[in-house]
Design an enzyme around this catalytic site. Structure first.
Site, short mmCIF file in Angstrom:
data_model
loop_
_atom_site.label_atom_id
_atom_site.label_comp_id
_atom_site.label_asym_id
_atom_site.label_seq_id
_atom_site.Cartn_x
_atom_site.Cartn_y
_atom_site.Cartn_z
N LEU A 195 -1.62 12.36 7.55
CA LEU A 195 -0.73 11.47 8.28
C LEU A 195 -1.56 10.44 9.04
O LEU A 195 -2.57 10.79 9.67
CB LEU A 195 0.13 12.25 9.27
CG LEU A 195 1.08 13.29 8.68
CD1 LEU A 195 1.66 14.18 9.79
CD2 LEU A 195 2.21 12.60 7.91
N HIS A 249 24.78 6.66 26.54
CA HIS A 249 25.93 6.73 25.63
C HIS A 249 26.44 5.32 25.35
O HIS A 249 26.55 4.51 26.26
CB HIS A 249 27.05 7.56 26.26
CG HIS A 249 28.31 7.54 25.47
ND1 HIS A 249 28.49 8.30 24.32
CD2 HIS A 249 29.47 6.84 25.62
CE1 HIS A 249 29.70 8.06 23.83
NE2 HIS A 249 30.32 7.19 24.60
N GLU A 283 10.62 8.30 -0.94
CA GLU A 283 10.74 6.96 -0.34
C GLU A 283 10.78 5.88 -1.41
O GLU A 283 11.67 5.02 -1.42
CB GLU A 283 9.58 6.71 0.62
CG GLU A 283 9.67 7.53 1.90
CD GLU A 283 8.53 7.29 2.87
OE1 GLU A 283 8.54 7.90 3.95
OE2 GLU A 283 7.62 6.49 2.55
N THR A 295 -12.88 8.13 5.48
CA THR A 295 -12.66 7.48 4.18
C THR A 295 -11.32 7.82 3.52
O THR A 295 -11.03 7.33 2.44
CB THR A 295 -13.81 7.83 3.22
OG1 THR A 295 -14.06 9.25 3.28
CG2 THR A 295 -15.08 7.09 3.61
N GLY A 296 -10.51 8.65 4.17
CA GLY A 296 -9.14 8.83 3.71
C GLY A 296 -8.97 9.60 2.42
O GLY A 296 -9.75 10.49 2.09
N GLY A 318 -7.84 -1.82 7.19
CA GLY A 318 -6.56 -1.13 7.32
C GLY A 318 -6.37 0.06 6.42
O GLY A 318 -5.43 0.84 6.60
N GLY A 352 -20.21 2.08 1.82
CA GLY A 352 -21.17 2.72 2.70
C GLY A 352 -21.60 4.06 2.15
O GLY A 352 -20.76 4.87 1.73
N GLU A 368 -16.17 -1.03 5.53
CA GLU A 368 -14.97 -0.96 4.68
C GLU A 368 -15.31 -1.45 3.28
O GLU A 368 -15.81 -2.55 3.11
CB GLU A 368 -13.84 -1.79 5.29
CG GLU A 368 -12.62 -1.94 4.42
CD GLU A 368 -12.05 -0.61 3.93
OE1 GLU A 368 -11.94 -0.44 2.69
OE2 GLU A 368 -11.74 0.26 4.77
#
Length: 467
Positions: free
Chosen positions: A320, A445, A188, A144-145, A39, A116, A33
């Site tokens: 996602l 319900h 958002e 790696t996003g 994260g 890396g 990372e």
């Protein structure tokens, strides 16, 4: 030099989940990372912090607008402490990222901090502030996003012309926040600051917001957000963004070609995200990218180099966190000789505004384009006793089913807690349920989930009971 069965580059939801599953399956695993915390985007500057701010701002809005109707009286003025709100958000992030550290330790995964990069197909160099380490890996996983995209003529100064990363840690509430992009992230964060008192203007190039989702959801969400005070300018093409002192000017052409100007104190550029592969030295390993900058993979998520795989935002498909997680588990189990599967049609999409928006399967627009004969059933949230009890009456659930077989092809919902309700739809579709199957299942319900049953009844010979 340390040697591993698997090295994972990137510790976002895809990367860390893949590392855990590899370790569970008996592989000696390392995770690399570049940042000091684990994260990835999701936990540090994405999903988790944005939801923390959405919840905090929702509480404030409820106190200001709805508490009185519930018989709750607050003496004096309800105020926002933005610094405390941002601090709480950071606390949630810190707690969550520390949880990932615990999981790495629990599963005996070696963690390396630093950038890396491939020396070749089996050796990875890790650069931490100039100190270089090298490891060997039989197999590697690129996770790696992505990073926020921008438009070529926009210069992001990260002070007034900002991305979602900066929007999550503002020190003040904007007077007028101009948002370029009417997708999930823009909406958002726009709702967060609109609730806190900012004027919010959303400029969208397409003719509707959340353009990849079902048209009915788009229309209902815009109506609801507009009611809350947000302003929308669809079919507008932004052509210039300039800053002068504390003011930002955005110029756009409307659908008739007429120039429109917007002046705000902040401009959030929210036009999507791009794969992040910088610094990986993929050419040294021989890994190919496609013309969109994504890592090319086959149906096994394997690159053109047989021992290197890739998952998540860095490859094709929806960006996602849960898609990346599924792919991470898929690769780990594939490496272990198992036969996992992913049905990409059944990965749900969610917008965490209020009302929440969630969907899985085909949209009406897609079914029409594909020439599929279908039937539809829709049920309004306002017809539910539970929705009236909580004063969350906006929205609906729509079920799309095959006209001949009654198999559910898509479920689209907007309303309170639909981010959680969509799991019922995914489960039903995973087992190829019919609309009648869902309609014959008992739903407690009073709940919001009853809207799913009623929509399924509506799709089954128009048999909804409560409309």
């Amino acid at each position: 030099m340390n040697s591993y069965d698997v090295a994972v580059i990137g510790s976002g939801p895809g990367g860390y989940v893949a590392a855990i599953r590899c370790a569970q399956l008996g592989m000696k695993t390392a995770i690399i990372e570049k940042y000091d915390t684990l994260g990835g985007t999701c936990l540090n500057v994405g999903c988790i912090p944005s939801k923390a701010l959405l919840d905090s701002s929702h509480h404030y809005e409820e106190a200001v607008k709805n508490f009185e109707a519930h018989g709750i009286e607050i003496p004096g003025e309800v105020k926002v402490n933005i610094e405390k709100m941002i601090s709480r958000k950071q606390g949630v992030v810190d707690q969550t990222t520390k949880g990932i550290e615990f999981l790495m330790d629990k599963n005996k995964i070696d963690v390396y901090h630093g950038v890396g990069s491939f020396k070749d197909a089996t050796h990875i160099s890790i650069d931490k502030d100039g100190e270089i380490q090298e490891i060997e890996a039989k197999r590697s996983l690129i996770a790696t996003g992505s990073k926020p995209s921008t438009l070529p003529f926009i210069k992001l100064d990260k002070e007034r012309i900002i991305t979602s990363t900066e929007a999550l840690k503002l020190k003040e509430i904007p007077k007028h926040l101009v948002i370029i992009g009417g997708g999930v992230i823009g909406l958002e964060l726009g709702q967060v600051y609109n609730r806190l008192g900012a004027q919010v203007s959303v400029i969208e190039y397409m003719d509707r917001i959340i353009p990849t989702m079902d048209g009915g959801l788009s229309k209902e969400l815009q109506r609801s957000l507009k009611k809350g005070g947000m302003k929308f300018y669809t079919s507008h093409k932004v052509k210039e963004v300039t800053r002068k002192a504390d003011k930002v000017c955005v110029k756009a052409d409307d659908k008739k070609g007429k120039e429109v100007s917007f002046e705000g104190d902040y401009c959030l550029v929210s036009v999507g995200r791009r794969p992040f592969t910088e610094g990986l030295n993929l050419d040294k390993a021989g890994v190919k990218l496609n013309d969109k900058g994504q890592v090319e993979v086959n149906e096994h998520l394997q690159t053109n180099v047989s021992n290197i795989y890739a998952i998540g935002d860095v490859i094709k498909g929806a960006m996602l966190a849960h898609k990346a997680e599924e792919e991470g588990v898929f690769v780990a189990e594939t490496l272990a000789g198992q036969k996992p599967h992913i049905n990409y049609n059944l990965i749900p999409g969610v917008v965490y505004t209020w009302p929440e928006v969630a969907a899985v399967g085909k949209t009406e627009e897609q079914l029409k384009e594909e020439g599929v004969s279908y039937k539809t059933g829709q049920f309004p949230m306002r017809a539910l006793g539970r929705a009236r009890a909580s004063m969350d009456i906006d929205g609906f659930v729509k079920v799309l089913a095959d006209e001949k077989t009654d198999e559910v092809l898509g479920i689209h919902m907007i309303g309170a807690r639909t981010a959680d309700l969509i799991a019922e739809a995914v489960t039903a579709m995973e087992y190829r349920a019919s609309a009648e199957d869902i309609s014959r299942m008992s739903h407690a319900h009073p709940t919001y989930a009853e809207a799913v049953k009623e929509a399924a009844l509506a799709a089954t010979d128009n048999r909804a009971l409560h409309v």
